[in-house]
Design a protein around this motif. Structure first.
Motif, PDB file in Angstrom:
ATOM      1  N   LYS A 115      -5.213   6.351  -1.772  1.00 60.63           N
ATOM      2  CA  LYS A 115      -4.491   5.137  -1.378  1.00 60.63           C
ATOM      3  C   LYS A 115      -4.457   4.183  -2.558  1.00 60.63           C
ATOM      4  O   LYS A 115      -5.479   3.926  -3.200  1.00 60.63           O
ATOM      5  CB  LYS A 115      -5.151   4.450  -0.183  1.00 60.63           C
ATOM      6  CG  LYS A 115      -4.383   3.192   0.244  1.00 60.63           C
ATOM      7  CD  LYS A 115      -4.861   2.632   1.560  1.00 60.63           C
ATOM      8  CE  LYS A 115      -6.183   1.920   1.410  1.00 60.63           C
ATOM      9  NZ  LYS A 115      -6.559   1.221   2.651  1.00 60.63           N
ATOM     10  N   SER A 156      -6.425  -1.315   6.967  1.00 59.40           N
ATOM     11  CA  SER A 156      -5.488  -2.220   6.300  1.00 59.40           C
ATOM     12  C   SER A 156      -4.925  -3.273   7.248  1.00 59.40           C
ATOM     13  O   SER A 156      -4.490  -4.336   6.802  1.00 59.40           O
ATOM     14  CB  SER A 156      -4.337  -1.425   5.674  1.00 59.40           C
ATOM     15  OG  SER A 156      -4.824  -0.591   4.639  1.00 59.40           O
ATOM     16  N   GLU A 188       0.170   5.556   0.409  1.00 61.59           N
ATOM     17  CA  GLU A 188      -0.783   6.626   0.699  1.00 61.59           C
ATOM     18  C   GLU A 188      -0.163   7.974   0.391  1.00 61.59           C
ATOM     19  O   GLU A 188       1.036   8.183   0.597  1.00 61.59           O
ATOM     20  CB  GLU A 188      -1.185   6.604   2.180  1.00 61.59           C
ATOM     21  CG  GLU A 188      -2.097   5.457   2.580  1.00 61.59           C
ATOM     22  CD  GLU A 188      -2.496   5.563   4.041  1.00 61.59           C
ATOM     23  OE1 GLU A 188      -3.701   5.709   4.315  1.00 61.59           O
ATOM     24  OE2 GLU A 188      -1.601   5.512   4.899  1.00 61.59           O
ATOM     25  N   ALA A 242      -6.565   9.262   6.254  1.00 59.32           N
ATOM     26  CA  ALA A 242      -5.404   8.413   5.975  1.00 59.32           C
ATOM     27  C   ALA A 242      -5.132   7.468   7.145  1.00 59.32           C
ATOM     28  O   ALA A 242      -4.823   6.284   6.954  1.00 59.32           O
ATOM     29  CB  ALA A 242      -4.178   9.279   5.691  1.00 59.32           C
ATOM     30  N   GLU A 270       0.831  -1.207   0.000  1.00 57.28           N
ATOM     31  CA  GLU A 270       0.000   0.000   0.000  1.00 57.28           C
ATOM     32  C   GLU A 270       0.864   1.255   0.000  1.00 57.28           C
ATOM     33  O   GLU A 270       1.908   1.309   0.656  1.00 57.28           O
ATOM     34  CB  GLU A 270      -0.900   0.041   1.234  1.00 57.28           C
ATOM     35  CG  GLU A 270      -2.066  -0.901   1.174  1.00 57.28           C
ATOM     36  CD  GLU A 270      -3.016  -0.700   2.338  1.00 57.28           C
ATOM     37  OE1 GLU A 270      -4.111  -1.275   2.284  1.00 57.28           O
ATOM     38  OE2 GLU A 270      -2.668   0.032   3.298  1.00 57.28           O
ATOM     39  N   ARG A 329      -3.354   0.300  -3.726  1.00 59.31           N
ATOM     40  CA  ARG A 329      -3.076  -1.038  -3.173  1.00 59.31           C
ATOM     41  C   ARG A 329      -2.830  -1.993  -4.333  1.00 59.31           C
ATOM     42  O   ARG A 329      -3.684  -2.160  -5.200  1.00 59.31           O
ATOM     43  CB  ARG A 329      -4.252  -1.504  -2.321  1.00 59.31           C
ATOM     44  CG  ARG A 329      -4.011  -2.822  -1.584  1.00 59.31           C
ATOM     45  CD  ARG A 329      -5.192  -3.147  -0.683  1.00 59.31           C
ATOM     46  NE  ARG A 329      -5.029  -4.432  -0.012  1.00 59.31           N
ATOM     47  CZ  ARG A 329      -4.919  -4.604   1.295  1.00 59.31           C
ATOM     48  NH1 ARG A 329      -4.949  -3.554   2.099  1.00 59.31           N
ATOM     49  NH2 ARG A 329      -4.780  -5.811   1.820  1.00 59.31           N
TER      50      ARG A 329
END
Length: 704
Positions: free
Chosen positions: A416, A546, A297, A539, A295, A418
């Motif tokens: 974000k 997650s 951000e 965030a 991930e 992923r």
């Protein structure tokens, strides 16, 4: 080969060695004769007695058998099949086991206002359900079309599911008041090959004449290469293939060996940065397995947390490569479009992303104006084409690329990305860094590795040409790695940033360090005068999701970070799967999200309508349904097929603050188009009479 026959008494007579010995058996005890291996067996069936003769090697042996019961012959070429006799009926939400194969779903009848019950009876269709023959039905599965994969015992209907009869739902007056009819049900059955007790499909050919019997016929075994099963396409004996998560082996003719695929026990892995692994289906769809993701951000002013968990700030306002493949495999990349979000303050915010996949490009801007386009053309949501699936969840947007299991979540000034390790491990570069198990690094575009405190300088290297920003068209500067001057701080004061250190995030703080999110929130509050405070909390909440923890933080912000929902949607801070939806008037279950999402979703028990514009309680939309009716006028009558408008339309009761009263919005299933038709009525005196009536062509939900 060995033959076993059943008889009552057994007598053996021996003849001189020049004559072959003869063994005679009659009716219900058992006699076994073994023939020479090199001699093919000869079988003849008569009406009452059973005789076995063993001949010298130069003469083919003759075997004559009779029994009122069945005979089992075992040869090396044709092993028999064992089948189970369990009869599963669904009682839980667990997928039923079927030792054969499940038939297709069958749904012949649909309840209506006139006929409130439902039945799906086996007797009329028993010979049509299974894909092969001969077969036996060893189990039945019944479910409501509206609630797939759920036990019928969870419904409020008086419904039975019986392996011999099928499904019957009896409507009675004891149903709840809003339960106008039975649910619509469907059935399927477990089909197993019928057990046989004797190898069949032998070829009969005339053979030698002997003094012991008149004309004898011989049952000859096929050689292995000609042995096949009655399938489409034909399969050879001992050939094995996979179908409906079952390993099927052809034995001969209509005989198969079936073994349900056994899934291995899954051991949950520990992924980098404590990110929760994701359960995904194996390629054949039969089992599940765990996979790890990476991930990245970017949020606020803007702050970065890379795939390999490096944190840095970057304030330039050009367009940059966030993610791209080092070695192109899937033609995937993400650019970030930064802009100065506050006039006269040289601190940028992430305004939008440019997502490329397989030659198609999605532009999304969540800055001051929301913009979404695919290949330069504006699209409405939800959108599903060109390899992308895009859904608006309220103030956030969820972008999925199913083929590479990659997702992007977009808030205002927060994003974000992923990506799965399966496709991108050790093959990403850009401002988001490397999806890798190796030590974290800051890398320039030319591949040069710098120290971990240099990422805010190497970030300049990933600038790309943007015709909308002429001031960014020069080559990116070669910014040396120098210590970054700490940003000035403002006078401490109570802000919504402190929520990250308080009770809503308490459970999450035990798994990940949230201190950095508090610092970025305070930084943005001081630099940008609290305009982007919410992005740090968003965030932080996404990072908690997650690692498997949902945080309900918005109610503690004094309405500064509200999440409004339109239509008849409701806010959920921890939605783990997509809404169910109506497709061709059937319920399509929503897929699981890789992590829990926040957003606007249908209320519990409801699903998205066919056009995805609203939530509905059922997929039975307003439509014309054909019925057979009898028209009677005096002594004259006729049977005619006419349409009726049937289905469920939207209705809601809510308090209207403008009129200070409850407001009722009710729609009914009305006719939309009609046409005049005529029919000849047959009268009892032998004459006919023409009668004109109105038939319905189409229907629509209309407010009454």
């Amino acid at each position: 080969p060995t033959w076993t026959t059943t008889s009552t008494t057994s007598t053996t007579s021996y003849i001189p060695e020049t004559t072959p010995p003869i063994v005679t058996t009659t009716s219900t005890t058992s006699t076994t004769s073994t023939l020479p291996k090199t001699t093919p067996p000869i079988v003849k069936t008569t009406s009452t007695t059973s005789t076995t003769s063993v001949l010298p090697e130069t003469t083919p042996p003759i075997v004559t058998t009779t029994s009122t019961t069945s005979m089992t012959s075992t040869t090396p070429e044709y092993p028999t099949v064992k089948t189970t006799t369990s009869r599963p009926i669904r009682s839980t939400t667990t997928e039923l086991y079927c030792s054969g194969v499940w038939s297709s779903w069958f749904n012949e009848n649909t309840p209506s206002i006139q006929n409130k019950g439902d039945s799906e009876l086996l007797e009329p269709i028993r010979n049509e359900l299974c894909p092969f023959s001969p077969y036996q039905i060893s189990g039945i599965d019944c479910e409501a079309v509206k609630f797939p994969h759920r036990s019928i015992s969870e419904t409020k209907d008086n419904v039975t599911c019986d392996i011999n009869k099928g499904l019957i739902c009896n409507y009675n007056g004891l149903m709840p008041e809003n339960h106008l009819m039975c649910l619509d049900y469907r059935i399927r059955v477990c089909c197993e090959p019928r057990t046989t007790t004797q190898i069949t499909s032998t070829t009969i050919k005339p053979v030698i004449h002997t003094i012991f019997e008149p004309l004898i016929t011989q049952a000859t075994n096929h050689p292995l290469q000609s042995c096949k099963c009655n399938t489409d396409p034909p399969r050879k004996c001992n050939e094995t293939w996979k179908e409906n998560c079952t390993m099927i082996t052809c034995m001969q003719g209509d005989i198969f060996k079936m073994d349900r695929i056994v899934c291995p026990v899954m051991e949950k892995p520990t992924c980098n940065n404590n990110i929760e692994p994701v359960k995904v289906r194996t390629a054949d769809g039969c089992c599940e397995k765990w996979e790890c993701d990476c991930e990245c951000e970017i949020w606020g002013d803007p702050h970065y947390r890379t795939f390999d968990d490096i944190w840095y700030d970057f304030f330039d306002d050009c367009t940059y490569i966030l993610v791209e493949e080092r070695v192109p495999k899937y033609n995937f990349s993400v650019l970030v479009d930064n802009y100065f979000c506050i006039p006269f303050i040289k601190k940028s915010c992430p305004k939008g992303l440019v997502i490329s996949y397989n030659g198609n490009v999605v532009h999304i801007s969540t800055g001051q104006t929301y913009v979404l386009s695919v290949n330069g053309i504006g699209v409405s949501l939800p959108y599903s084409a060109k390899g992308f699936e895009i859904t608006k969840l309220g103030i956030s947007t969820y972008i999925l690329i199913p083929e590479i299991r990659t997702s992007i979540t977009a808030f205002r000034n927060a994003f974000k990305i992923r990506v799965p390790e399966k496709y991108f491990l050790d093959n990403t570069q850009g401002q988001c860094g490397s999806c890798s198990h190796s030590p974290s690094i800051c890398t320039r575009k030319n591949g040069k590795v710098e120290s971990l405190d240099c990422c805010s300088q190497t970030a300049y290297d990933w600038r790309v040409y943007d015709p909308k920003k002429p001031y960014c068209q020069l080559p990116p500067p070669d910014v040396p790695c120098t210590p970054t001057t700490p940003a000035p701080t403002c006078k401490p004061e109570e802000t919504i940033c402190d929520i990250i250190a308080e009770k809503p995030f308490e459970e999450c703080s035990k798994k990940i360090d949230l201190g950095k999110y508090i610092k970025t929130c305070h930084f943005d509050h001081c630099q940008l005068n609290s305009t982007v405070d919410c992005s740090s909390l968003e965030a932080a909440a996404m990072a908690c999701a997650s690692v498997g923890i949902c945080v309900n933080w918005r109610p503690f912000t004094n309405e500064k970070c509200n999440y409004p929902c339109g239509r008849n949607l409701v806010y959920n801070f921890c939605q783990k799967r997509e809404d169910d939806s109506c497709v061709d008037q059937l319920v399509t279950p929503g897929r699981n999200y890789p992590i829990a999402m926040e957003g606007c979703f249908c209320p519990e028990g409801m699903m998205l309508a066919e056009n995805n514009t609203k939530c509905v309680a059922t997929c039975d939309v307003c439509k014309p349904i054909l019925h057979m009716e009898k028209i009677v006028k005096g002594d004259c009558e006729a049977n005619v097929k006419v349409n009726q408008c049937e289905g469920t339309c939207f209705s809601i009761t809510k308090y209207n603050y403008d009129i200070n009263a409850l407001q009722h919005i009710c729609q009914c299933c009305h006719e939309r188009e009609t046409e005049e038709k005529s029919v000849k009525l047959q009268c009892k005196n032998g004459t006919t009479k023409t009668h004109t009536y109105t038939d319905i062509k189409s229907c629509i939900c209309k407010i009454v």
